[in-house]
Design a protein around this motif. Structure first.
Motif, PDB file in Angstrom:
ATOM      1  N   ARG A   1       0.814  -1.210   0.000  1.00 54.57           N
ATOM      2  CA  ARG A   1       0.000   0.000   0.000  1.00 54.57           C
ATOM      3  C   ARG A   1       0.854   1.269   0.000  1.00 54.57           C
ATOM      4  NH1 ARG A   1      -4.095   1.672   4.917  1.00 54.57           N
ATOM      5  NH2 ARG A   1      -4.798   3.646   4.035  1.00 54.57           N
ATOM      6  N   TYR A   2       1.904   1.268   0.832  1.00 54.06           N
ATOM      7  CA  TYR A   2       2.679   2.478   1.040  1.00 54.06           C
ATOM      8  C   TYR A   2       3.920   2.501   0.147  1.00 54.06           C
ATOM      9  CZ  TYR A   2      -0.053   2.893   5.338  1.00 54.06           C
ATOM     10  OH  TYR A   2      -1.074   2.999   6.247  1.00 54.06           O
TER      11      TYR A   2
ATOM     12  N   TYR B   1       7.202   5.336  -1.215  1.00 54.77           N
ATOM     13  CA  TYR B   1       7.898   6.556  -0.818  1.00 54.77           C
ATOM     14  C   TYR B   1       8.941   6.941  -1.874  1.00 54.77           C
ATOM     15  CZ  TYR B   1       6.100   5.122   3.756  1.00 54.77           C
ATOM     16  OH  TYR B   1       5.283   4.734   4.800  1.00 54.77           O
TER      17      TYR B   1
ATOM     18  N   TYR C   1       5.132  10.739  -0.391  1.00 48.49           N
ATOM     19  CA  TYR C   1       4.772   9.356  -0.154  1.00 48.49           C
ATOM     20  C   TYR C   1       3.328   9.120  -0.569  1.00 48.49           C
ATOM     21  CZ  TYR C   1       2.652  11.001   4.223  1.00 48.49           C
ATOM     22  OH  TYR C   1       1.886  11.658   5.170  1.00 48.49           O
TER      23      TYR C   1
ATOM     24  N   TYR D   1      -0.123   6.490   0.210  1.00 51.31           N
ATOM     25  CA  TYR D   1      -0.727   5.477   1.065  1.00 51.31           C
ATOM     26  C   TYR D   1      -1.885   4.777   0.381  1.00 51.31           C
ATOM     27  CZ  TYR D   1      -3.275   9.781   2.249  1.00 51.31           C
ATOM     28  OH  TYR D   1      -3.954  10.970   2.196  1.00 51.31           O
TER      29      TYR D   1
ATOM     30  N   ASP E   1       0.942  12.383  -0.274  1.00 50.08           N
ATOM     31  CA  ASP E   1       1.163  13.505   0.631  1.00 50.08           C
ATOM     32  C   ASP E   1       2.621  13.929   0.550  1.00 50.08           C
ATOM     33  OD1 ASP E   1      -0.085  14.182   4.026  1.00 50.08           O
ATOM     34  OD2 ASP E   1       0.634  15.505   2.425  1.00 50.08           O
TER      35      ASP E   1
ATOM     36  N   ARG F   1       6.811   0.037   1.941  1.00 52.00           N
ATOM     37  CA  ARG F   1       6.764  -0.286   3.365  1.00 52.00           C
ATOM     38  C   ARG F   1       6.270  -1.708   3.529  1.00 52.00           C
ATOM     39  NH1 ARG F   1       3.574   3.833   6.924  1.00 52.00           N
ATOM     40  NH2 ARG F   1       2.300   2.396   8.083  1.00 52.00           N
TER      41      ARG F   1
ATOM     42  N   ASP G   1       3.212  -3.928  11.493  1.00 56.26           N
ATOM     43  CA  ASP G   1       3.711  -2.804  10.711  1.00 56.26           C
ATOM     44  C   ASP G   1       4.727  -2.049  11.548  1.00 56.26           C
ATOM     45  OD1 ASP G   1       2.199   0.170   9.179  1.00 56.26           O
ATOM     46  OD2 ASP G   1       4.199  -0.705   9.053  1.00 56.26           O
TER      47      ASP G   1
ATOM     48  N   GLY H   1       7.088  -0.220  10.158  1.00 55.35           N
ATOM     49  CA  GLY H   1       7.594   0.899   9.391  1.00 55.35           C
ATOM     50  C   GLY H   1       8.813   0.574   8.567  1.00 55.35           C
TER      51      GLY H   1
ATOM     52  N   GLY I   1       0.675   3.778  13.785  1.00 52.54           N
ATOM     53  CA  GLY I   1       0.607   3.319  12.409  1.00 52.54           C
ATOM     54  C   GLY I   1      -0.047   4.340  11.510  1.00 52.54           C
ATOM     55  N   GLY I   2      -0.386   3.930  10.316  1.00 48.66           N
ATOM     56  CA  GLY I   2      -1.085   4.814   9.424  1.00 48.66           C
ATOM     57  C   GLY I   2      -0.193   5.545   8.458  1.00 48.66           C
ATOM     58  N   ALA I   3      -0.801   6.410   7.694  1.00 44.68           N
ATOM     59  CA  ALA I   3      -0.104   7.074   6.600  1.00 44.68           C
ATOM     60  C   ALA I   3       1.003   7.989   7.071  1.00 44.68           C
ATOM     61  CB  ALA I   3      -1.106   7.861   5.760  1.00 44.68           C
ATOM     62  N   THR I   4       0.867   8.543   8.261  1.00 45.09           N
ATOM     63  CA  THR I   4       1.861   9.517   8.704  1.00 45.09           C
ATOM     64  C   THR I   4       3.067   8.861   9.359  1.00 45.09           C
ATOM     65  OG1 THR I   4       0.653   9.759  10.767  1.00 45.09           O
ATOM     66  CG2 THR I   4       0.174  11.335   9.015  1.00 45.09           C
ATOM     67  N   ASN I   5       3.108   7.574   9.389  1.00 40.56           N
ATOM     68  CA  ASN I   5       4.194   6.857  10.051  1.00 40.56           C
ATOM     69  C   ASN I   5       5.386   6.770   9.118  1.00 40.56           C
ATOM     70  OD1 ASN I   5       5.345   5.516  12.142  1.00 40.56           O
ATOM     71  ND2 ASN I   5       4.402   3.561  11.729  1.00 40.56           N
TER      72      ASN I   5
END
Lengths: 115, 116
Positions: free
Chosen positions: A30-31, A33, A48, A50, A56, A94, A100, A102, B98-102
């Motif tokens: 999904r993520y 960068y 990045y 998401y 964003d 990611r 998760d 990171g 978590g989430g998009a801002t991580n």
């Protein structure tokens, strides 16, 4: 092998020309960068994503735009390249399987020179 | 805001000597911590990571790192350096939410040279 392909791997261009770098993943993550790497600065986040059409800004986003129309592709565009954008650009995905943490997996980089 | 400091820009060690690369982070709670290695002309490869449990973590290529909460440090060590360890090493931190801002935040790197 994280299944990340960056293209082109090397590019020389002139100031004022548009440039697009492509990142392709086969992992369905999904993520995604885009980072740039410069001596003395380490890696700095440009943009990045998401999800499809969800993007964003990072810490050094000025002069860059991104698009993600498909899960597997994340494009970085320099609308009008400047010499300060000479850098090595890394795409990363990611690891979002299970916990998760990171953790990122990186492509091999795209070296861009703006003359 | 999170940040990572690698105070040593360049380190030279002799082959067979021990190595310690320093990393300090700034974050209010316990973060996830990583060490990456980059050989010339290559992308970044994960050496090891810490996210919970034993504060001494083992990684690939004989590397280990110790998380010390009291010192906000996550130093990388290797008991005996090989010439092939010459590379640039990056410490990185991410907040636990978590989430998009991580987002992963990197230090500026330490360039390791190995003398024969």
């Amino acid at each position: 092998d994280a299944g990340i392909t960056q293209s082109p791997r090397h590019k020389v261009t002139e100031t004022g020309t548009p440039v697009t770098l492509r990142c392709h993943q086969t992992e369905n993550h999904r993520y995604m960068y885009w980072y740039r790497q410069d001596p003395g600065h380490g890696l700095r986040l440009i943009h990045y994503s998401y999800g499809v059409k969800d993007t964003d800004k990072g810490e050094v986003s000025d002069g860059y735009s991104v698009s993600r129309s498909k899960t597997e592709d994340f494009l970085l565009t320099l609308e009008s390249a400047t010499s300060s954008q000479t850098s090595v650009y890394f795409c990363a995905i990611r690891g979002d399987r299970g916990l998760d943490t990171g953790e990122l997996f990186f492509g091999e980089g795209s070296r861009l020179t703006v003359l | 805001a999170q940040s990572v400091t690698q105070p040593d820009i360049h380190i030279t060690v002799s082959e067979g000597a021990s190595l310690e690369l320093r990393c300090n982070y700034s974050y209010g709670a316990t973060p996830y911590l990583f060490w990456y290695v980059q050989s010339p002309g290559q992308g970044l490869q994960l050496l090891l990571k810490y996210f919970s449990g034993d504060t001494l973590v083992q990684g690939i290529k004989g590397f280990e790192a110790e998380f010390k909460r009291s010192q906000s440090s996550f130093n990388l060590r290797k008991p005996s350096v090989h010439w092939s360890d010459a590379a640039e090493y990056f410490c990185a931190v991410v907040a636990r939410y978590g989430g998009a801002t991580n987002k992963l935040i990197f230090g500026t790197g330490t360039l390791l040279a190995v003398q024969p």
